[in-house]
Motif scaffolding. Structure first.
Motif, PDB file in Angstrom:
ATOM      1  N   PRO A 168      -3.989  -2.834  11.252  1.00  0.00           N
ATOM      2  CA  PRO A 168      -4.557  -1.814  10.228  1.00  0.00           C
ATOM      3  C   PRO A 168      -3.596  -0.962   9.671  1.00  0.00           C
ATOM      4  CG  PRO A 168      -5.695  -1.081  12.156  1.00  0.00           C
ATOM      5  CD  PRO A 168      -4.717  -2.357  12.105  1.00  0.00           C
ATOM      6  N   LEU A 169      -3.963  -0.609   8.395  1.00  0.00           N
ATOM      7  CA  LEU A 169      -3.082   0.203   7.673  1.00  0.00           C
ATOM      8  C   LEU A 169      -3.758   1.751   7.244  1.00  0.00           C
ATOM      9  CD1 LEU A 169      -0.354   2.057   6.977  1.00  0.00           C
ATOM     10  CD2 LEU A 169      -0.689  -0.310   4.908  1.00  0.00           C
ATOM     11  N   ARG A 170      -3.723   2.700   6.800  1.00  0.00           N
ATOM     12  CA  ARG A 170      -4.823   3.824   5.992  1.00  0.00           C
ATOM     13  C   ARG A 170      -3.643   4.588   5.405  1.00  0.00           C
ATOM     14  NH1 ARG A 170      -7.798   7.304   8.840  1.00  0.00           N
ATOM     15  NH2 ARG A 170      -9.241   7.611   7.609  1.00  0.00           N
ATOM     16  N   VAL A 171      -3.654   4.245   4.009  1.00  0.00           N
ATOM     17  CA  VAL A 171      -2.622   5.124   3.338  1.00  0.00           C
ATOM     18  C   VAL A 171      -3.748   6.648   2.687  1.00  0.00           C
ATOM     19  CG1 VAL A 171      -1.631   5.087   1.123  1.00  0.00           C
ATOM     20  CG2 VAL A 171      -1.667   3.547   2.716  1.00  0.00           C
ATOM     21  N   ARG A 172      -3.092   7.594   2.840  1.00  0.00           N
ATOM     22  CA  ARG A 172      -3.435   9.201   1.555  1.00  0.00           C
ATOM     23  C   ARG A 172      -3.281   8.732   0.980  1.00  0.00           C
ATOM     24  NH1 ARG A 172      -2.438  14.263   1.237  1.00  0.00           N
ATOM     25  NH2 ARG A 172      -4.108  16.092   0.804  1.00  0.00           N
ATOM     26  N   VAL A 173      -3.722   8.792  -0.248  1.00  0.00           N
ATOM     27  CA  VAL A 173      -3.482   8.702  -1.757  1.00  0.00           C
ATOM     28  C   VAL A 173      -3.307   9.311  -2.776  1.00  0.00           C
ATOM     29  CG1 VAL A 173      -3.487   6.109  -2.542  1.00  0.00           C
ATOM     30  CG2 VAL A 173      -5.815   7.325  -2.605  1.00  0.00           C
ATOM     31  N   PRO A 181       0.657  -1.356   0.149  1.00  0.00           N
ATOM     32  CA  PRO A 181      -0.046   0.159   0.291  1.00  0.00           C
ATOM     33  C   PRO A 181       0.847   1.177   0.258  1.00  0.00           C
ATOM     34  CG  PRO A 181      -0.697  -1.143   1.893  1.00  0.00           C
ATOM     35  CD  PRO A 181       0.529  -2.260   1.007  1.00  0.00           C
ATOM     36  N   HIS A 182       1.834   1.053   0.758  1.00  0.00           N
ATOM     37  CA  HIS A 182       3.121   2.414   0.343  1.00  0.00           C
ATOM     38  C   HIS A 182       2.783   2.632  -1.016  1.00  0.00           C
ATOM     39  CE1 HIS A 182       3.151   2.869   4.852  1.00  0.00           C
ATOM     40  NE2 HIS A 182       3.731   1.318   5.162  1.00  0.00           N
ATOM     41  N   ASP A 197      -3.597  -9.248  -0.959  1.00  0.00           N
ATOM     42  CA  ASP A 197      -3.575  -9.945   0.240  1.00  0.00           C
ATOM     43  C   ASP A 197      -3.437  -8.800   1.473  1.00  0.00           C
ATOM     44  OD1 ASP A 197      -2.351 -12.151  -0.902  1.00  0.00           O
ATOM     45  OD2 ASP A 197      -1.122 -12.081  -0.849  1.00  0.00           O
ATOM     46  N   TRP A 198      -3.308  -8.073   1.058  1.00  0.00           N
ATOM     47  CA  TRP A 198      -3.724  -6.587   2.342  1.00  0.00           C
ATOM     48  C   TRP A 198      -5.374  -6.235   2.220  1.00  0.00           C
ATOM     49  CZ3 TRP A 198       0.409  -4.225   4.802  1.00  0.00           C
ATOM     50  CH2 TRP A 198       1.592  -4.305   4.638  1.00  0.00           C
ATOM     51  N   CYS A 199      -6.109  -6.342   1.627  1.00  0.00           N
ATOM     52  CA  CYS A 199      -7.484  -6.411   1.397  1.00  0.00           C
ATOM     53  C   CYS A 199      -8.598  -6.968   1.933  1.00  0.00           C
ATOM     54  CB  CYS A 199      -8.070  -6.104   0.356  1.00  0.00           C
ATOM     55  SG  CYS A 199      -6.945  -4.788  -1.232  1.00  0.00           S
ATOM     56  N   PRO A 200      -8.493  -7.100   3.399  1.00  0.00           N
ATOM     57  CA  PRO A 200      -9.552  -7.631   4.437  1.00  0.00           C
ATOM     58  C   PRO A 200     -11.010  -7.726   3.502  1.00  0.00           C
ATOM     59  CG  PRO A 200      -9.250  -5.707   5.418  1.00  0.00           C
ATOM     60  CD  PRO A 200      -8.348  -5.746   4.544  1.00  0.00           C
ATOM     61  N   THR A 201     -11.578  -8.346   4.776  1.00  0.00           N
ATOM     62  CA  THR A 201     -12.871  -8.212   4.311  1.00  0.00           C
ATOM     63  C   THR A 201     -13.634  -7.765   5.899  1.00  0.00           C
ATOM     64  OG1 THR A 201     -13.396 -10.749   5.641  1.00  0.00           O
ATOM     65  CG2 THR A 201     -13.276 -10.687   3.276  1.00  0.00           C
ATOM     66  N   PHE A 202     -15.264  -7.537   6.005  1.00  0.00           N
ATOM     67  CA  PHE A 202     -15.630  -6.952   6.687  1.00  0.00           C
ATOM     68  C   PHE A 202     -16.974  -6.850   7.227  1.00  0.00           C
ATOM     69  CE2 PHE A 202     -14.269  -3.670   3.468  1.00  0.00           C
ATOM     70  CZ  PHE A 202     -15.335  -3.123   3.539  1.00  0.00           C
ATOM     71  N   ALA A 203     -17.376  -6.754   7.823  1.00  0.00           N
ATOM     72  CA  ALA A 203     -19.438  -6.994   8.062  1.00  0.00           C
ATOM     73  C   ALA A 203     -19.922  -6.095   7.159  1.00  0.00           C
ATOM     74  CB  ALA A 203     -19.473  -6.308   9.256  1.00  0.00           C
ATOM     75  N   GLY A 204     -21.011  -6.710   6.458  1.00  0.00           N
ATOM     76  CA  GLY A 204     -21.583  -6.216   5.325  1.00  0.00           C
ATOM     77  C   GLY A 204     -22.822  -5.314   6.163  1.00  0.00           C
ATOM     78  N   LEU A 257     -11.112  14.208   2.402  1.00  0.00           N
ATOM     79  CA  LEU A 257     -10.664  12.658   1.032  1.00  0.00           C
ATOM     80  C   LEU A 257     -10.371  10.850   2.032  1.00  0.00           C
ATOM     81  CD1 LEU A 257      -7.721  13.968  -1.389  1.00  0.00           C
ATOM     82  CD2 LEU A 257     -10.577  13.876  -1.462  1.00  0.00           C
ATOM     83  N   TYR A 258     -10.727  10.253   1.232  1.00  0.00           N
ATOM     84  CA  TYR A 258     -11.163   9.034   1.854  1.00  0.00           C
ATOM     85  C   TYR A 258      -9.333   8.497   1.933  1.00  0.00           C
ATOM     86  CZ  TYR A 258     -11.657   4.480   2.317  1.00  0.00           C
ATOM     87  OH  TYR A 258     -11.795   2.334   2.091  1.00  0.00           O
ATOM     88  N   HIS A 259      -9.327   8.039   2.783  1.00  0.00           N
ATOM     89  CA  HIS A 259      -7.962   7.625   3.269  1.00  0.00           C
ATOM     90  C   HIS A 259      -8.466   5.842   2.596  1.00  0.00           C
ATOM     91  CE1 HIS A 259      -5.564  10.675   5.644  1.00  0.00           C
ATOM     92  NE2 HIS A 259      -6.482  10.920   4.843  1.00  0.00           N
TER      93      HIS A 259
END
Length: 297
Positions: free
Chosen positions: A214-219, A184-185, A264-271, A203-205
């Protein structure tokens, strides 16, 4: 006294809710002058000022607020009782207002609402699409749809969809020109299609996770788009990488017009969940909607 004032009290409640004679008249299907005359007559008969009027706005007085606090729960109880009577005679009816974001409305709600509306022709549904975090109580919605992690603790939440995943995608041409990010970096060296958050305004990180961290990236990028369909189209056109719900790009990934990266960096989460205020009883129409939307039906 109640009998002669009941209709006017309902008109007053409509104006107070809308904070506007014009909007209230439009919803009620009456002329603005007739509505204004009815409210004025009610105030004169009660010898109480109910509304403060200016050239730009209308708001309840302190006494008007007290009447609203007394009137609204009783009207709600009456609507519940009438709805139960109607349903007991074999015909569900009523009005429902729902709030949902664009993705939830398009991918989940609308496909389930179509058969529901055909099955219950006397139930009217207003679906308001808003990507912001709507206050369903203040805005007088019966319920809203949010991701499970975003539902407030004081709300009842019913799961209506499967787990989800956000994925990063780009066109083959873009990846051929710019390369494929491995972490992601590395997105900070890429042209990314941004989305502005409707509530905070920033803007959405982009959110990632690996090994439970967890990791949040500002693009950064040339383009910012709030509409999901346009972000996907822009990615297909090679204008940058996009972070979008996986289910919305399934066909494009299969067709090869988009390629997923950083899987591999994209997890699932509650829908998605349908949420609503905790209260003792639903209207029959809303109870039917809950069952129609409930996940796993």
């Amino acid at each position: 006294m109640l009998k002669e004032n009941f209709n006017e009290l309902q008109l007053f409640l409509a104006v107070a809710r809308e904070r506007s004679f014009t909007r209230a008249a439009g919803k009620l299907g009456v002329s603005q002058s007739a509505l204004s005359h009815a409210i004025k007559a009610l105030e004169e008969r009660l010898n109480i000022r109910l509304l403060t009027r200016t050239t730009r706005s209308v708001a309840p007085t302190e006494t008007g607020e007290r009447i609203i606090a007394c009137l609204e729960p009783r009207l709600a109880d009456l609507e519940l009782a009438l709805g139960a009577i109607v349903q007991s005679h074999g015909s569900a009816a009523g009005n429902l207002r729902l709030s949902a974001g664009e993705h939830a409305a398009r991918s989940l709600l609308w496909p389930k609402l179509k058969p529901f509306l055909k099955a219950y022709p006397q139930i009217k549904v207003e679906l308001v699409v808003d990507n912001g975090l709507v206050d369903i109580v203040a805005d007088r919605f019966d319920g809203g749809v949010r991701l499970g992690e975003s539902v407030d603790k004081d709300m009842v939440a019913v799961r209506i969809g499967p787990d989800m995943r956000m994925v990063v995608v780009g066109s083959p041409a873009y990846l051929a020109n710019w390369g494929t990010p491995q972490t992601p970096h590395e997105l900070q060296q890429h042209c990314c299609i941004n989305m502005r958050l409707p509530t905070a305004g920033g803007l959405y990180h982009w959110e990632f996770e690996q090994d439970g961290k967890p990791l949040r990236v500002r693009v950064e990028g040339q383009l910012t788009l709030n509409l999901l369909g346009e972000r996907i189209e822009a990615a297909e056109e090679g204008l940058g990488l996009a972070c979008v719900p996986e289910d919305m790009v399934h066909n494009a990934l299969e067709a090869g017009t988009l390629v997923q990266v950083l899987a591999d960096w994209c997890p699932t989460f509650a829908g998605y969940h349908l949420y609503y205020p905790s209260r003792k009883q639903h209207t029959p129409a809303f109870a039917l909607l809950i069952e129609a939307l409930r996940y796993g039906q």
